[in-house]
Design a protein around this motif. Structure first.
Motif, PDB file in Angstrom:
ATOM      1  N   ASP A  97      -1.491   0.882  -1.449  1.00  0.00           N
ATOM      2  CA  ASP A  97      -1.664  -0.087  -0.356  1.00  0.00           C
ATOM      3  C   ASP A  97      -0.564   0.066   0.687  1.00  0.00           C
ATOM      4  OD1 ASP A  97      -3.855  -1.214  -1.694  1.00  0.00           O
ATOM      5  OD2 ASP A  97      -2.592  -2.683  -2.722  1.00  0.00           O
ATOM      6  N   ILE A  98       0.667   0.229   0.223  1.00  0.00           N
ATOM      7  CA  ILE A  98       1.800   0.390   1.144  1.00  0.00           C
ATOM      8  C   ILE A  98       1.627   1.669   1.945  1.00  0.00           C
ATOM      9  CG2 ILE A  98       4.296   0.751   1.304  1.00  0.00           C
ATOM     10  CD1 ILE A  98       4.563  -1.073  -1.188  1.00  0.00           C
ATOM     11  N   MET A  99       1.216   2.735   1.274  1.00  0.00           N
ATOM     12  CA  MET A  99       1.018   4.004   1.981  1.00  0.00           C
ATOM     13  C   MET A  99      -0.037   3.858   3.074  1.00  0.00           C
ATOM     14  SD  MET A  99       0.057   7.726   0.492  1.00  0.00           S
ATOM     15  CE  MET A  99      -0.298   9.087   1.568  1.00  0.00           C
ATOM     16  N   SER A 100      -1.139   3.178   2.768  1.00  0.00           N
ATOM     17  CA  SER A 100      -2.156   3.033   3.810  1.00  0.00           C
ATOM     18  C   SER A 100      -1.681   2.131   4.945  1.00  0.00           C
ATOM     19  CB  SER A 100      -3.495   2.569   3.267  1.00  0.00           C
ATOM     20  OG  SER A 100      -3.408   1.578   2.354  1.00  0.00           O
ATOM     21  N   GLU A 101      -0.822   1.161   4.671  1.00  0.00           N
ATOM     22  CA  GLU A 101      -0.278   0.325   5.742  1.00  0.00           C
ATOM     23  C   GLU A 101       0.661   1.103   6.650  1.00  0.00           C
ATOM     24  OE1 GLU A 101       1.397  -3.423   4.578  1.00  0.00           O
ATOM     25  OE2 GLU A 101      -0.457  -4.071   3.603  1.00  0.00           O
ATOM     26  N   ILE A 102       1.470   1.991   6.088  1.00  0.00           N
ATOM     27  CA  ILE A 102       2.416   2.727   6.940  1.00  0.00           C
ATOM     28  C   ILE A 102       1.715   3.757   7.814  1.00  0.00           C
ATOM     29  CG2 ILE A 102       4.397   2.376   5.409  1.00  0.00           C
ATOM     30  CD1 ILE A 102       4.059   5.494   4.834  1.00  0.00           C
ATOM     31  N   GLN A 103       0.470   4.078   7.493  1.00  0.00           N
ATOM     32  CA  GLN A 103      -0.279   5.013   8.337  1.00  0.00           C
ATOM     33  C   GLN A 103      -0.458   4.459   9.754  1.00  0.00           C
ATOM     34  OE1 GLN A 103      -1.063   8.099   7.104  1.00  0.00           O
ATOM     35  NE2 GLN A 103      -0.038   7.392   5.254  1.00  0.00           N
ATOM     36  N   ASN A 104      -0.338   3.127   9.910  1.00  0.00           N
ATOM     37  CA  ASN A 104      -0.424   2.512  11.239  1.00  0.00           C
ATOM     38  C   ASN A 104       0.814   2.778  12.082  1.00  0.00           C
ATOM     39  OD1 ASN A 104      -2.913   1.267  10.639  1.00  0.00           O
ATOM     40  ND2 ASN A 104      -1.848  -0.404   9.620  1.00  0.00           N
ATOM     41  N   TYR A 105       1.910   3.167  11.442  1.00  0.00           N
ATOM     42  CA  TYR A 105       3.187   3.296  12.138  1.00  0.00           C
ATOM     43  C   TYR A 105       3.766   4.699  12.115  1.00  0.00           C
ATOM     44  CZ  TYR A 105       2.763  -1.668  11.230  1.00  0.00           C
ATOM     45  OH  TYR A 105       2.291  -2.937  11.159  1.00  0.00           O
ATOM     46  N   SER A 106       3.225   5.577  11.305  1.00  0.00           N
ATOM     47  CA  SER A 106       3.848   6.883  11.133  1.00  0.00           C
ATOM     48  C   SER A 106       2.825   7.941  10.736  1.00  0.00           C
ATOM     49  CB  SER A 106       4.921   6.796  10.047  1.00  0.00           C
ATOM     50  OG  SER A 106       5.493   8.055   9.794  1.00  0.00           O
ATOM     51  N   LEU A 107       3.131   9.171  11.099  1.00  0.00           N
ATOM     52  CA  LEU A 107       2.300  10.292  10.666  1.00  0.00           C
ATOM     53  C   LEU A 107       2.827  10.911   9.366  1.00  0.00           C
ATOM     54  CD1 LEU A 107       1.658  12.020  14.101  1.00  0.00           C
ATOM     55  CD2 LEU A 107       0.125  10.507  12.815  1.00  0.00           C
ATOM     56  N   ALA A 108       3.979  10.419   8.906  1.00  0.00           N
ATOM     57  CA  ALA A 108       4.541  10.918   7.644  1.00  0.00           C
ATOM     58  C   ALA A 108       3.540  10.634   6.517  1.00  0.00           C
ATOM     59  CB  ALA A 108       5.871  10.233   7.350  1.00  0.00           C
ATOM     60  N   PHE A 109       3.348  11.576   5.659  1.00  0.00           N
ATOM     61  CA  PHE A 109       2.436  11.487   4.517  1.00  0.00           C
ATOM     62  C   PHE A 109       0.977  11.326   4.939  1.00  0.00           C
ATOM     63  CE2 PHE A 109       6.554   9.881   3.034  1.00  0.00           C
ATOM     64  CZ  PHE A 109       6.806  10.794   2.030  1.00  0.00           C
ATOM     65  N   GLN A 110       0.666  11.657   6.192  1.00  0.00           N
ATOM     66  CA  GLN A 110      -0.690  11.510   6.710  1.00  0.00           C
ATOM     67  C   GLN A 110      -1.698  12.330   5.903  1.00  0.00           C
ATOM     68  OE1 GLN A 110      -1.227   9.551   9.517  1.00  0.00           O
ATOM     69  NE2 GLN A 110      -3.422   9.770   9.312  1.00  0.00           N
ATOM     70  N   ASP A 111      -1.379  13.564   5.639  1.00  0.00           N
ATOM     71  CA  ASP A 111      -2.314  14.441   4.931  1.00  0.00           C
ATOM     72  C   ASP A 111      -1.850  14.735   3.509  1.00  0.00           C
ATOM     73  OD1 ASP A 111      -3.935  14.657   7.215  1.00  0.00           O
ATOM     74  OD2 ASP A 111      -2.598  16.185   8.050  1.00  0.00           O
ATOM     75  N   GLU A 112      -1.006  13.884   2.980  1.00  0.00           N
ATOM     76  CA  GLU A 112      -0.444  14.093   1.643  1.00  0.00           C
ATOM     77  C   GLU A 112      -1.147  13.187   0.634  1.00  0.00           C
ATOM     78  OE1 GLU A 112       1.886  16.355   1.138  1.00  0.00           O
ATOM     79  OE2 GLU A 112       2.262  16.778   3.250  1.00  0.00           O
ATOM     80  N   PRO A 113      -1.184  13.603  -0.622  1.00  0.00           N
ATOM     81  CA  PRO A 113      -1.734  12.718  -1.659  1.00  0.00           C
ATOM     82  C   PRO A 113      -0.773  11.550  -1.923  1.00  0.00           C
ATOM     83  CG  PRO A 113      -0.877  14.731  -2.641  1.00  0.00           C
ATOM     84  CD  PRO A 113      -0.787  14.895  -1.150  1.00  0.00           C
ATOM     85  N   CYS A 114      -1.322  10.477  -2.424  1.00  0.00           N
ATOM     86  CA  CYS A 114      -0.517   9.283  -2.695  1.00  0.00           C
ATOM     87  C   CYS A 114       0.589   9.575  -3.715  1.00  0.00           C
ATOM     88  CB  CYS A 114      -1.401   8.148  -3.170  1.00  0.00           C
ATOM     89  SG  CYS A 114      -0.537   6.579  -3.196  1.00  0.00           S
ATOM     90  N   SER A 115       0.334  10.502  -4.613  1.00  0.00           N
ATOM     91  CA  SER A 115       1.343  10.830  -5.630  1.00  0.00           C
ATOM     92  C   SER A 115       2.623  11.360  -4.979  1.00  0.00           C
ATOM     93  CB  SER A 115       0.793  11.837  -6.632  1.00  0.00           C
ATOM     94  OG  SER A 115       0.401  13.026  -5.968  1.00  0.00           O
ATOM     95  N   LYS A 116       2.486  12.111  -3.895  1.00  0.00           N
ATOM     96  CA  LYS A 116       3.668  12.626  -3.193  1.00  0.00           C
ATOM     97  C   LYS A 116       4.454  11.483  -2.545  1.00  0.00           C
ATOM     98  CE  LYS A 116       5.257  16.358  -0.323  1.00  0.00           C
ATOM     99  NZ  LYS A 116       4.923  17.607   0.327  1.00  0.00           N
ATOM    100  N   PHE A 117       3.737  10.510  -1.979  1.00  0.00           N
ATOM    101  CA  PHE A 117       4.393   9.330  -1.397  1.00  0.00           C
ATOM    102  C   PHE A 117       5.103   8.537  -2.488  1.00  0.00           C
ATOM    103  CE2 PHE A 117       4.086   4.776  -0.136  1.00  0.00           C
ATOM    104  CZ  PHE A 117       4.977   4.821   0.927  1.00  0.00           C
ATOM    105  N   ARG A 118       4.454   8.375  -3.631  1.00  0.00           N
ATOM    106  CA  ARG A 118       5.033   7.632  -4.759  1.00  0.00           C
ATOM    107  C   ARG A 118       6.328   8.302  -5.229  1.00  0.00           C
ATOM    108  NH1 ARG A 118       0.848   7.907  -8.008  1.00  0.00           N
ATOM    109  NH2 ARG A 118      -0.204   6.192  -6.962  1.00  0.00           N
TER     110      ARG A 118
END
Length: 183
Positions: free
Chosen positions: A121-142
């Protein structure tokens, strides 16, 4: 650091409850003072009044050059709000944003609300503010969140079963309200 609106700071300064009537009454008092601004030095919950005029030259002073000051944004009870656009370019800025916008403990500010969120959920929220982790799997963000030791990871985990039998790990996090984030 927590986020507090200018109106909330005015009520804190005058030690009155935060409500629409007090906001109008006490904000008007400060706004009528000439060359005075409400600000803070380290703790936004301890507002101070600062004279912005130099006592010898009587010129308006650029307060940013004198001491480190923070100012409050006007958000509540305003008929017209200007839209602030926030865009995060680096992962260091992203870490700072996440540590400010997602807190593990109650900051005692009306600028935050308790929500139960997963890392997804946090990862999808930050997509509104940043391109970081845009094309990355959630596991990489975690993995990145864990390596950065984000504050929100200190919140307790609540496990739930989602639709289709999936397991969800939700954290009770105090999230900065959207109009403070600047979408």
């Amino acid at each position: 650091m927590i986020v507090i609106s200018r109106e909330e700071a005015v009520c804190l300064f005058y030690a009155v409850p935060y409500n629409e009537e007090n906001v109008r009454k006490y904000t008007k008092i400060i706004d009528e003072l000439e060359d005075v601004e409400i600000c803070f030095t380290r703790n936004p919950k301890k507002p101070k009044l600062l004279c912005t005029r130099d006592k010898e030259t009587h010129d308006v002073v650029n307060t940013n050059n004198k001491i480190m000051l923070g100012t409050y944004s006007e958000v509540f009870f305003l008929p017209s709000m200007t839209k602030l656009i926030l865009f995060i370019e680096s992962k260091q800025q992203l870490k700072q944003f996440l540590d400010t916008a997602y807190l593990p403990m109650d900051p005692k500010s009306i600028s935050y609300e308790l929500r139960y969120l997963s890392i997804d959920d946090i990862m999808s929220e930050i997509q509104n503010y940043s391109l970081a982790f845009q094309d990355e799997p959630c596991s990489k963000f975690r993995v990145w969140c864990t390596s950065q030791k984000l504050k929100c990871l200190d919140a307790g985990v609540k496990r739930k079963h989602g639709k289709l039998g999936t397991r969800l790990s939700l954290r009770g996090i105090y999230v900065l309200k959207d109009h403070f984030k600047g979408k």
